[in-house]
Design a protein around this motif. Structure first.
Motif: not given
Ligand code: TRP
Length: 452
Positions: A138-143, A288, A292, A296-297, A369
């Protein structure tokens, strides 16, 4: 301001205004927003959990409530926009010019708030198309989403177009209707997620963290952050509540409305905490914070949860609703100003102010971002600059203006607020002494002049 129009000020009812329940729902809709769901959990977890929550409650009641009542009274007494209401009540142009700052501030806040509102729309749509059950990174998806450039700009446009459409339809037929449909929807979604949050295995730990204060974790800085957040969360200091107040009729009790808004905002923050902390404790994600946390979380937690797709979709709809009902209140500030000042039609005012917010928001969308993240000036991206200057400079300044105006300049404030003599005196004390001193302290602190 001529004598004639000043006399009109005292008696006139707005041509298009709120109904009783419509006003309370819309004012709650304005205050409950990304602040409660995104800013509050992050601040709370960064500042010692429950002790910070307690401080926030104190600030909300001691400073926020009196200030909210003052803003609503100025709007209803002055019957103008965020600038002219001050001018109508004081008969002085200078006060109108000061009020103009909050019109600018609203445009600035709107431009980056529109960006984050766009993110919530994107996540709502993605959740319902199965994204929460398929992916894990999810972090990659958000970025990847925010970094794509066109993605966040497209969704920002979508969010602003929706906001513009509601505002263009007016107060009773647009803003009030929108809030009357969405706020009950928000409550239902919130309750479903609350029940779910309380039945998670980490619920006890999460609740304890959120509700059992440990005062040793508090710093002087937390007190200032708590107060600043009370402002942000109640939509104070930017003319929002002055503008809404102008659409309220004389039969409405502003006291009752103020208590309802503060109570609603507090309850929402409480429930948001009871959803977010159990979730992040259960899935081991409590470290976190910031953007995020929500983007993300929580998707990661929903992914791991039974019925996560549905619950996650519900969560993002809730976030989008909360953001949109706040966004309409922010856009209404410059729209009301343009209608009165330049005699524009409501549609023209809504479209043109939206265009300004979108233009300012595009670099914000690209720099948070995104591909313009590297353009940093004095340590901040464009997005950060908009947020920083509005929240830490314009907001306290606008708040100070209101306290001084209702405390010293406008002699009939307590009458408009319908306060009994004793309460009127306490209110005046807060507006004259307590609130200005505290606000100036925050201001000096956030400007870096005062160090704690
Ligand atoms: N109160 C809203 C929130 O919590 C945001 C908001 C609406 C706001 N109008 C405002 C914040 C005016 C500051 C000033 O998300």
């Amino acid at each position: 301001m001529s004598k004639l129009s000043k006399a009109k000020v005292q008696t006139a009812e707005p041509a298009d205004g709120f109904s009783k329940s419509g006003f309370i729902l819309s004012a709650i809709g304005s205050s409950v927003g990304l602040g409660n769901m995104w800013r509050f959990p992050y601040l709370t977890s960064g500042n010692g959990g429950a002790a910070f929550f307690l401080l926030f409650i104190i600030c909300l009641l001691v400073i926020g409530l009196p200030l909210l009542l003052a803003e609503l009274s100025i709007g209803r007494g002055g019957r103008g926009n965020a600038a002219s209401s001050f001018q109508n009540l004081s008969g002085k142009k200078a006060w109108g010019l000061f009020g103009l700052i909050s019109v600018f501030g609203s445009v600035i806040i709107m431009s980056f708030y529109g960006v984050v509102t766009g993110w919530t729309l994107y996540y709502t749509v993605r959740s319902f198309s199965g994204f929460l059950s398929r992916q894990t990174a999810y972090a990659e998806t958000f970025r990847a989403f925010t970094g794509s450039g066109y993605g966040p700009v497209f969704w920002q446009l979508a969010a602003m177009a929706l906001t513009c459409w509601v505002v263009a339809r007016g107060i009773s037929g647009g803003i009030e209707k929108f809030n009357k449909v969405l706020i009950p929807g928000l409550v239902v979604a919130l309750l479903v997620l609350l029940v779910n949050g309380l039945t998670l295995s980490g619920a006890k730990e999460g609740i304890e963290y959120f509700l059992k204060p440990d005062f040793s974790k508090l710093t002087p800085e937390s007190a200032l952050l708590a107060l600043g957040h009370a402002f942000f969360s109640l939509s104070l200091g930017m003319g929002t509540m002055v503008t809404y107040g102008a659409y309220v009729n004389k039969r409405q009790s502003l006291k009752t409305a103020s208590f309802a808004v503060v109570g609603g905002d507090l309850l929402y923050a409480l429930i948001a905490g009871l959803i977010i902390f159990p979730t992040s404790f259960t899935y081991g994600l409590q470290s976190e914070g910031g953007p995020g946390l929500v983007f993300i979380v929580l998707p990661a937690a929903f992914h791991a949860m039974p019925f996560g797709s549905v619950l996650g979709g519900l969560f993002f709809i809730l976030l989008a609703i909360a953001a949109l009902t706040s966004a309409v209140s922010m856009l209404e500030v410059p729209v009301a100003y343009a209608i009165e000042k330049w005699r524009w039609s409501r549609t023209k005012a809504a479209v043109l102010t939206t265009a300004v917010c979108v233009c300012l928001g595009i670099p914000a969308a690209l720099s948070a971002e995104g591909p313009w993240k590297g353009y940093v000036w004095l340590g901040r991206t464009f997005f950060d600059w908009l947020d920083y200057s509005a929240s830490n400079i314009l907001l306290p300044f606008g708040g100070l203006l209101v306290t001084l105006f209702a405390g010293y300049v406008w002699k009939h404030a307590a009458e408009e607020a319908e306060l009994r003599p004793l309460w009127g005196r306490i209110w005046r004390f807060v507006l004259r002494y307590l609130a200005p001193v505290v606000i100036v302290l925050i201001f000096l602190y956030s400007a870096g002049i005062l160090k704690l």
